[in-house]
Write a protein that holds these residues in place. Structure first.
Motif, mmCIF file in Angstrom:
data_model
loop_
_atom_site.group_PDB
_atom_site.id
_atom_site.type_symbol
_atom_site.label_atom_id
_atom_site.label_comp_id
_atom_site.label_asym_id
_atom_site.label_seq_id
_atom_site.Cartn_x
_atom_site.Cartn_y
_atom_site.Cartn_z
ATOM 1 N N TYR A 128 5.757 -2.753 -19.321
ATOM 2 C CA TYR A 128 5.721 -4.100 -18.734
ATOM 3 C C TYR A 128 6.253 -4.083 -17.300
ATOM 4 C CZ TYR A 128 6.971 -9.137 -18.485
ATOM 5 O OH TYR A 128 7.105 -10.446 -18.136
ATOM 6 N N GLU A 129 5.458 -4.624 -16.376
ATOM 7 C CA GLU A 129 5.907 -4.722 -14.979
ATOM 8 C C GLU A 129 5.645 -6.141 -14.467
ATOM 9 O OE1 GLU A 129 4.472 -1.727 -12.298
ATOM 10 O OE2 GLU A 129 5.170 -0.067 -13.544
ATOM 11 N N PRO A 130 6.593 -7.042 -14.705
ATOM 12 C CA PRO A 130 6.370 -8.447 -14.320
ATOM 13 C C PRO A 130 6.227 -8.652 -12.810
ATOM 14 C CG PRO A 130 8.654 -8.095 -15.022
ATOM 15 C CD PRO A 130 7.905 -6.847 -15.356
ATOM 16 N N TRP A 131 6.615 -7.639 -12.042
ATOM 17 C CA TRP A 131 6.611 -7.754 -10.579
ATOM 18 C C TRP A 131 5.325 -7.212 -9.940
ATOM 19 C CZ3 TRP A 131 9.672 -4.408 -13.485
ATOM 20 C CH2 TRP A 131 9.257 -3.073 -13.470
ATOM 21 N N HIS A 132 4.509 -6.498 -10.708
ATOM 22 C CA HIS A 132 3.336 -5.821 -10.132
ATOM 23 C C HIS A 132 2.096 -6.705 -10.268
ATOM 24 C CE1 HIS A 132 0.811 -2.127 -9.259
ATOM 25 N NE2 HIS A 132 -0.084 -2.923 -9.840
ATOM 26 N N LEU A 133 1.593 -7.177 -9.112
ATOM 27 C CA LEU A 133 0.402 -8.018 -9.117
ATOM 28 C C LEU A 133 -0.817 -7.236 -8.659
ATOM 29 C CD1 LEU A 133 1.587 -11.447 -7.625
ATOM 30 C CD2 LEU A 133 1.438 -10.741 -10.022
ATOM 31 N N TYR A 169 0.826 -1.205 0.000
ATOM 32 C CA TYR A 169 0.000 0.000 0.000
ATOM 33 C C TYR A 169 0.862 1.258 0.000
ATOM 34 C CZ TYR A 169 -2.807 3.807 1.871
ATOM 35 O OH TYR A 169 -3.398 5.022 2.061
ATOM 36 N N ARG A 170 0.435 2.248 -0.811
ATOM 37 C CA ARG A 170 1.040 3.583 -0.775
ATOM 38 C C ARG A 170 -0.087 4.598 -0.743
ATOM 39 N NH1 ARG A 170 4.280 3.023 -6.217
ATOM 40 N NH2 ARG A 170 5.402 1.092 -5.790
ATOM 41 N N SER A 171 0.046 5.572 0.130
ATOM 42 C CA SER A 171 -1.015 6.587 0.241
ATOM 43 C C SER A 171 -0.965 7.549 -0.937
ATOM 44 C CB SER A 171 -0.840 7.383 1.534
ATOM 45 O OG SER A 171 0.251 8.262 1.402
ATOM 46 N N GLU A 212 -2.333 2.046 -8.518
ATOM 47 C CA GLU A 212 -3.081 0.912 -7.962
ATOM 48 C C GLU A 212 -2.622 0.595 -6.545
ATOM 49 O OE1 GLU A 212 -2.911 -2.745 -10.115
ATOM 50 O OE2 GLU A 212 -4.910 -2.447 -10.922
ATOM 51 N N HIS A 213 -1.431 1.052 -6.196
ATOM 52 C CA HIS A 213 -0.919 0.777 -4.849
ATOM 53 C C HIS A 213 -1.776 1.446 -3.772
ATOM 54 C CE1 HIS A 213 2.832 -1.443 -5.664
ATOM 55 N NE2 HIS A 213 2.757 -0.826 -6.839
ATOM 56 N N GLN A 214 -2.519 2.472 -4.148
ATOM 57 C CA GLN A 214 -3.411 3.131 -3.182
ATOM 58 C C GLN A 214 -4.637 2.258 -2.874
ATOM 59 O OE1 GLN A 214 -4.645 7.141 -4.365
ATOM 60 N NE2 GLN A 214 -6.148 7.210 -2.717
ATOM 61 N N PHE A 222 0.480 -5.150 -5.223
ATOM 62 C CA PHE A 222 1.806 -5.056 -4.620
ATOM 63 C C PHE A 222 2.883 -5.459 -5.613
ATOM 64 C CE2 PHE A 222 -0.432 -8.856 -3.009
ATOM 65 C CZ PHE A 222 0.315 -9.869 -3.583
ATOM 66 N N ASP A 223 4.100 -5.011 -5.319
ATOM 67 C CA ASP A 223 5.262 -5.349 -6.149
ATOM 68 C C ASP A 223 6.036 -6.468 -5.463
ATOM 69 O OD1 ASP A 223 4.571 -3.253 -7.805
ATOM 70 O OD2 ASP A 223 5.931 -1.832 -6.821
ATOM 71 N N LEU A 224 6.485 -7.411 -6.277
ATOM 72 C CA LEU A 224 7.264 -8.530 -5.742
ATOM 73 C C LEU A 224 8.770 -8.278 -5.866
ATOM 74 C CD1 LEU A 224 5.330 -11.567 -7.224
ATOM 75 C CD2 LEU A 224 5.149 -10.637 -4.912
HETATM 76 ZN ZN ZN Z 1 3.575 -1.644 -8.563
#
Ligand code: ZN
Length: 297
Positions: free
Chosen positions: A260-265, A177-179, A210-212, A217-219
């Motif tokens: 592309y962000e393979p780490w962002h779910l 999470y990020r505000s 989307e982190h809000q 989350f990022d792996l």
């Molecule tokens: Zn992310």
């Protein structure tokens, strides 16, 4: 016969049904010398008969045409029903914003946009600045929090992490999470470093991250090389089993608005995740729902 021709013909026949009997009566009336001018009952009867015949033809023309339309264009009928349902929904639903070209309802509820009931955050659909996720594994108290993740998403994450561990893989949440305020600071930092245009390709503007949402989350490592690791490969092909999607797949940046962000779910639940997985060729939420991801300016 097209609708336009039918409409035109119908109007013409209506005019003729009035004009011809009138013309007939006037002819009969003025035919005789001034003193003898008088219309008989028979004349009126003929006028009414002419009117009835033309009106009957007009009615038949429009009726035949409507039936023809029904036979050929059944989807049209469906479209009409969809529009009617949509209008009805809009009237009964105070959260209704619109319907996507693919027929999904867009709503705005408490400062967040939902498409077909799924929360959507992208460049077109932001979260309000005071929007904070509720029902998170750890309640939100800080600006950043890796475990302030939606309860259902967190349960599935734990299962996923354990399954990965059981086959010798190590995955962890690097950023959760990020505000709104935190994202604002982050974005401004990137803009001053690389310029707005460049920053927009890899960092979300405040409200558009989307982190809000507490659903993302990022792996492990925020680096393209993650995709080539054993963990990255396993996540790409197994995340959907736990209800997660690769939110920004490869070669889909024109759809998602992000590289592309393979780490962002992103958690969407197993039902939608398995549809979007598409045997490894991830379908984006944008394409699936028929929505845009574009900043207004
Ligand atoms: Zn992310």
């Amino acid at each position: 016969m097209s609708i336009e021709v039918q409409y035109f013909l119908s109007n013409i026949l209506f005019g003729l049904a009035i004009v011809i009997p009138l013309y007939y009566l006037l002819c009969r009336y003025f035919k005789k010398s001034k003193k003898k001018r008088k219309l008989k009952f028979g004349h009126y009867l003929v006028a009414v008969l002419i009117f009835s015949i033309i009106f009957f033809i007009r009615w038949k023309v429009s009726e035949i045409n409507i039936n023809k339309d029904n036979d050929i264009k059944e989807p049209n009928q469906e479209e009409k029903t969809t529009t009617q349902t949509t209008t009805k929904k809009a009237q009964n639903n105070p959260n209704y914003i619109g319907t996507t070209p693919k027929g999904y309802t867009i709503e705005k509820i408490n400062g967040a946009y939902y498409v077909d009931g799924y929360l959507v955050v992208n460049k077109t659909y932001p979260l309000d600045s005071n929007w904070v996720p509720k029902n998170t594994y750890k309640p939100v108290t800080d600006e950043i929090c890796s475990t302030c993740i939606d309860n259902d998403a967190y349960d599935e994450w734990i299962k996923m992490k354990n399954d990965a561990t059981s086959i010798g893989l190590n995955i962890w949440i690097q950023s959760g999470y990020r505000s709104y305020e935190y994202q604002q600071g982050l974005y401004e930092k990137y803009v001053s470093r690389d310029g707005k245009q460049q920053a927009d390709t890899y960092s979300a503007r405040p409200g558009h991250s989307e982190h809000q949402s507490g659903l993302s989350f990022d792996l492990n490592s925020v680096n393209d090389s993650f995709a080539a690791t054993d963990e990255g490969k396993w996540v790409q092909d197994n995340a959907y089993l736990y209800g997660f999607i690769i939110r920004y797949p490869k070669d889909k940046s024109n759809e998602t608005g992000y590289k592309y962000e393979p780490w962002h779910l992103r958690y969407v639940g197993k039902d939608l995740a398995s549809k979007l997985y598409n045997n490894g060729d991830w379908i984006t939420m944008e394409t699936y729902f028929g929505i845009d991801s574009r900043y207004k300016d």
